[in-house]
Design an enzyme around this catalytic site. Structure first.
Site, mmCIF file in Angstrom:
data_model
loop_
_atom_site.group_PDB
_atom_site.id
_atom_site.type_symbol
_atom_site.label_atom_id
_atom_site.label_comp_id
_atom_site.label_asym_id
_atom_site.label_seq_id
_atom_site.Cartn_x
_atom_site.Cartn_y
_atom_site.Cartn_z
ATOM 1 N N ARG A 1 34.504 23.060 -49.959
ATOM 2 C CA ARG A 1 35.345 23.376 -48.801
ATOM 3 C C ARG A 1 34.524 23.122 -47.546
ATOM 4 N NH1 ARG A 1 34.770 28.192 -46.553
ATOM 5 N NH2 ARG A 1 34.533 29.581 -48.322
ATOM 6 N N HIS B 1 36.630 29.524 -44.836
ATOM 7 C CA HIS B 1 37.664 29.907 -45.807
ATOM 8 C C HIS B 1 39.052 29.881 -45.172
ATOM 9 C CE1 HIS B 1 39.809 32.196 -48.886
ATOM 10 N NE2 HIS B 1 40.230 32.993 -47.920
ATOM 11 N N TYR C 1 27.360 33.060 -44.027
ATOM 12 C CA TYR C 1 26.945 32.969 -45.435
ATOM 13 C C TYR C 1 26.531 31.580 -45.915
ATOM 14 C CZ TYR C 1 31.900 31.587 -45.920
ATOM 15 O OH TYR C 1 33.118 30.971 -45.780
HETATM 16 C C1 LIG Z 1 43.550 39.867 -56.044
HETATM 17 C C2 LIG Z 1 43.072 39.375 -54.717
HETATM 18 N N1 LIG Z 1 41.857 39.760 -54.288
HETATM 19 C C3 LIG Z 1 41.400 39.313 -53.099
HETATM 20 C C4 LIG Z 1 42.170 38.459 -52.347
HETATM 21 C C5 LIG Z 1 41.636 37.935 -51.034
HETATM 22 N N2 LIG Z 1 41.261 36.537 -51.219
HETATM 23 C C6 LIG Z 1 42.078 35.554 -50.792
HETATM 24 S S1 LIG Z 1 41.452 34.043 -51.140
HETATM 25 C C7 LIG Z 1 40.085 34.702 -51.860
HETATM 26 C C8 LIG Z 1 39.000 33.812 -52.411
HETATM 27 C C9 LIG Z 1 39.415 33.098 -53.618
HETATM 28 O O1 LIG Z 1 38.396 32.182 -53.958
HETATM 29 P P1 LIG Z 1 38.669 30.983 -54.909
HETATM 30 O O2 LIG Z 1 39.503 31.420 -56.054
HETATM 31 O O3 LIG Z 1 37.381 30.341 -55.225
HETATM 32 O O4 LIG Z 1 39.586 29.991 -54.036
HETATM 33 P P2 LIG Z 1 39.204 29.295 -52.630
HETATM 34 O O5 LIG Z 1 39.754 30.192 -51.563
HETATM 35 O O6 LIG Z 1 37.735 29.154 -52.566
HETATM 36 O O7 LIG Z 1 39.895 27.978 -52.638
HETATM 37 C C10 LIG Z 1 40.116 36.084 -51.821
HETATM 38 C C11 LIG Z 1 39.050 36.955 -52.348
HETATM 39 C C12 LIG Z 1 43.427 38.081 -52.835
HETATM 40 N N3 LIG Z 1 44.230 37.248 -52.164
HETATM 41 N N4 LIG Z 1 43.859 38.548 -54.032
#
Ligand SMILES: Cc1ncc(C[n+]2csc(CCOP(=O)(O)OP(=O)(O)O)c2C)c(N)n1
Ligand SMILES: [Mg+2]
Length: 344
Positions: free
Chosen positions: A255, A259, A268
């Site tokens: 990415r 985020h 980070y």
């Molecule tokens: C159950 C839950 N916990 C926390 C969140 C907050 N959250 C949104 S995106 C994210 C990161 C997810 O990371 P990843 O699966 O690697 O996908 P990326 O965003 O890196 O594409 C988090 C923790 C959420 N949406 N749902």
């Protein structure tokens, strides 16, 4: 067909059955995805929209993977970052911007939800919920439903690597594996779950290794390479359609932006790390591959970028000028209609 139980098999790119016109279309979709993504960021920074969640850097993984599916019979459970998947399936830049502005014509929710909760019934894209990974059991269930109905569709289900540490991932993949459901679990490993780097999320070296625990093939591929991603996903789709069950595909990518518009990634990761990955920009890589193959040249690439820029400008204007939802409609589709408005 030989099954690679769990082992993270490395795929090599190359030969493809995709004709030149199709490859050019995919390139155009990649360039459009990038332009839409950058425009959403700009609109958010101007205060014109509330939120954006960039996909810059993940375009090859998204567009390479979805090219291996048949939009006339397959089902799609994308995750929020999948602008490239949605544009490949027929969503327009205007649709994405309508979601950003929260306008009445927003195809996802008529402006009720945050953007990126995809929905496109004509392409069997099923809308998801905000808690990550919840689409994974839904996709497994859809795969099982296709089996019961005797249909030969395959299900695409994408998510980030952080989401593979959630219970829904275990439940969904396990169920699909036991039932040999036709589902491709497609992980876009962009190295971070918000601020948490890989080593803080999992003790395995590769998401593909997780497949061994479910008795299904796990493949790890360079997700910045369209051809490599397409080849691996295509093989997995063929296995699923032949009744050989699901595959877990890990597309290794990065990415390039924060985020979301609410995140400050300087907390980070280093700028040097981002610069290293930017050297492997998937659009630049695909462009060079297409030029080497004689499918594209520099002049055509420039003309195409100019066309896309105009298209994205017009789509931004159209979405900005589109009507807002009526305040009185705020609870429509939230509660059962015909009662007292509170579902009773
Ligand atoms: C159950 C839950 N916990 C926390 C969140 C907050 N959250 C949104 S995106 C994210 C990161 C997810 O990371 P990843 O699966 O690697 O996908 P990326 O965003 O890196 O594409 C988090 C923790 C959420 N949406 N749902
Ligand atoms: Mg991630």
């Amino acid at each position: 067909m030989a099954r690679k139980q769990g082992a993270a098999a490395e795929a090599r790119a190359p030969a493809t059955d995709l004709p030149a016109e199709r490859l050019l279309g995919m390139y155009r979709t990649m360039v459009t995805t990038r332009a839409v993504d950058e425009r959403m960021w700009l609109l958010q920074r101007q205060g014109a929209i509330a939120f954006t969640i960039p996909c810059k850097g993940q375009e090859a993984a998204q567009i390479g993977a979805v090219a291996a599916f048949d939009p006339s019979r397959d089902w799609f459970y994308p995750y929020y970052r999948d602008v490239g998947v949605m544009l490949s399936l027929g969503m327009t830049p205007r649709d994405v911007f309508l979601g950003g502005f929260g306008k009445f014509d927003d195809p996802e929710s008529g402006g009720r939800q945050m953007p990126y909760h995809w929905s496109l019934p004509k392409a069997r894209v099923v809308t998801g919920s905000s808690p990550v990974a919840t689409q994974i059991p839904h996709a497994a269930g859809t795969g099982m439903a296709l089996q019961l109905k005797g249909e030969d569709g395959v299900v695409f289900c994408s998510f980030g690597e952080g989401s593979t540490s959630k219970g829904d991932f275990h439940e969904g993949v396990n169920f699909a594996a036991v039932r040999k459901a036709p589902v491709i679990f497609f992980c876009e490993n962009n190295q971070y779950a918000i601020s948490e780097g890989l080593e803080k999320q999992m003790a395995v070296r590769s998401v593909a290794e997780r497949a061994a625990a479910y008795g299904i093939p796990g493949e790890s591929v360079d997700g910045n390479d369209v051809f490599a991603t397409y080849a691996v996903v295509r093989r997995a789709v063929e296995r699923a359609r032949a009744g050989d069950g699901p595959t877990l595909v890990e597309a290794r990518t990065y990415r390039l932006m924060a985020h979301s518009s609410g995140d400050d990634d300087r907390n980070y990761r280093t700028r040097e790390e981002i610069a290293e990955w930017a050297k492997k920009d998937p659009i630049q890589l695909f462009k060079e591959q297409l030029i080497r193959q004689g499918v594209l040249d520099e002049a055509r690439a420039q003309a195409l970028s100019a066309e896309v820029a105009d298209e994205v400008d017009a789509a931004t204007d159209a979405a900005e000028q589109a009507p807002w939802p009526e305040v009185a409609d705020a609870t429509r589709f939230v509660y059962a209609e015909g009662g007292n408005g509170r579902g009773r």
